[in-house]
Design an enzyme around this catalytic site. Structure first.
Site, PDB file in Angstrom:
ATOM      1  N   TYR A 149       0.982  -1.074  -0.030  1.00 49.94           N
ATOM      2  CA  TYR A 149      -0.077  -0.099   0.120  1.00 49.94           C
ATOM      3  C   TYR A 149       0.837   1.338   0.028  1.00 49.94           C
ATOM      4  O   TYR A 149       0.539   2.392  -1.057  1.00 49.94           O
ATOM      5  CB  TYR A 149      -0.971  -0.170   1.271  1.00 49.94           C
ATOM      6  CG  TYR A 149      -1.808   1.151   1.284  1.00 49.94           C
ATOM      7  CD1 TYR A 149      -3.049   0.757   0.703  1.00 49.94           C
ATOM      8  CD2 TYR A 149      -1.846   2.102   2.277  1.00 49.94           C
ATOM      9  CE1 TYR A 149      -4.120   1.988   0.509  1.00 49.94           C
ATOM     10  CE2 TYR A 149      -2.652   3.049   2.455  1.00 49.94           C
ATOM     11  CZ  TYR A 149      -3.880   2.970   1.604  1.00 49.94           C
ATOM     12  OH  TYR A 149      -4.855   4.150   1.496  1.00 49.94           O
ATOM     13  N   LYS A 153       0.867   3.998  -3.045  1.00 44.99           N
ATOM     14  CA  LYS A 153       0.544   5.612  -2.499  1.00 44.99           C
ATOM     15  C   LYS A 153       1.766   6.423  -2.774  1.00 44.99           C
ATOM     16  O   LYS A 153       1.534   7.458  -3.095  1.00 44.99           O
ATOM     17  CB  LYS A 153       0.000   5.690  -1.136  1.00 44.99           C
ATOM     18  CG  LYS A 153      -1.021   4.946  -0.953  1.00 44.99           C
ATOM     19  CD  LYS A 153      -2.349   5.374  -1.846  1.00 44.99           C
ATOM     20  CE  LYS A 153      -3.862   4.860  -1.256  1.00 44.99           C
ATOM     21  NZ  LYS A 153      -4.582   5.280  -2.483  1.00 44.99           N
TER      22      LYS A 153
END
Length: 248
Positions: A149, A153
């Site tokens: 993640y 991002k």
């Protein structure tokens, strides 16, 4: 009327952004993996006097993304505002993280933003105006158990700055929002994994936030509203941390 397309808009942050943009006067394509899941967001927009349609598509699938953009263009008009919000979690420590955990998160967050932006930019370039807003996260700065993640991002931040350079000459701005802890179903899942109540999770989290509260989806929607506005025409390539305190 300007047309906006918001991905991952069935609930949470995406739904709040879709509702806010409709209140701002945009016609909104409410996109999520399954069209039926968008019904509540579409109904909320319409009940407030706005215009919206629900669209089902896998944002990481090039054909599905192109078809979704074409559907919005046919029913509402050419989309010139895009909010790339769709995302999933597959949290785990590195030694436990599977190939599928990694690939799924990178695919939805990073490839999805790429595929959707590529499909929408054609309309923006033709209109010589547009807005792209990508949803990053404070996790881009690093977060235990979120290697996939965090990488996705952080990648979105580089993607944002590059598109700002490429699309700027066409009067298209590209910015990113990096939310901190926001009270959504995704956060509820995190509480469940820890075996504590959602309320206890939020209470504990708020103690580490300078403003002493967790964020709400509407906090992120307000930032998206600004980035999508015509008044934000001289703001591009930026990452705004909306986290209740200094995070970067």
């Amino acid at each position: 009327m300007t047309v906006a397309l918001v991905t991952g808009a069935a609930r949470g942050i995406g739904a709040a952004i879709a509702v806010r943009l409709a209140a701002d006067g945009y016609s909104v394509g409410v996109l999520d993996l399954r069209e039926e899941d968008t019904a509540a967001t579409v109904a909320q927009i319409r009940s407030g006097g706005g215009t919206a349609i629900g669209v089902g598509a896998d944002v990481a699938d090039s054909t599905a993304a192109a078809d979704a953009v074409a559907l919005v263009a046919a029913e509402l008009g050419a989309p010139t505002v895009l909010v790339n919000n769709a995302g999933i979690l597959r949290d785990n420590l590195l030694f436990r993280m599977t190939d599928d955990d990694w690939d799924a998160v990178i695919s939805v967050h990073l490839r999805g933003a790429f595929v959707m932006s590529r499909a929408v930019q054609k309309h923006q370039v033709e209109a010589k105006w547009g807005r792209i807003v990508n949803l990053s996260s404070t996790s881009a700065l690093g977060n235990r158990g979120q290697a996939n993640y965090a990488a996705a991002k952080a990648g979105l931040q580089g993607f944002t700055k590059t598109l700002a350079i490429e699309l700027g000459p066409y009067n298209v701005t590209v910015n990113a929002i990096a939310p901190g802890i926001i009270a959504t179903d995704m956060l509820r899942m995190a509480a469940d994994r820890l075996g504590i109540t959602f309320e206890a999770y939020l209470d504990a989290a708020s103690k580490d936030i300078p403003v002493r509260r967790v964020g709400q989806p509407e906090d992120i929607a307000a930032a998206a509203s600004f980035f999508c506005s015509r008044e934000a025409s001289f703001v591009s390539g930026q990452v705004l941390y909306v986290a209740g305190g200094p995070k970067a």
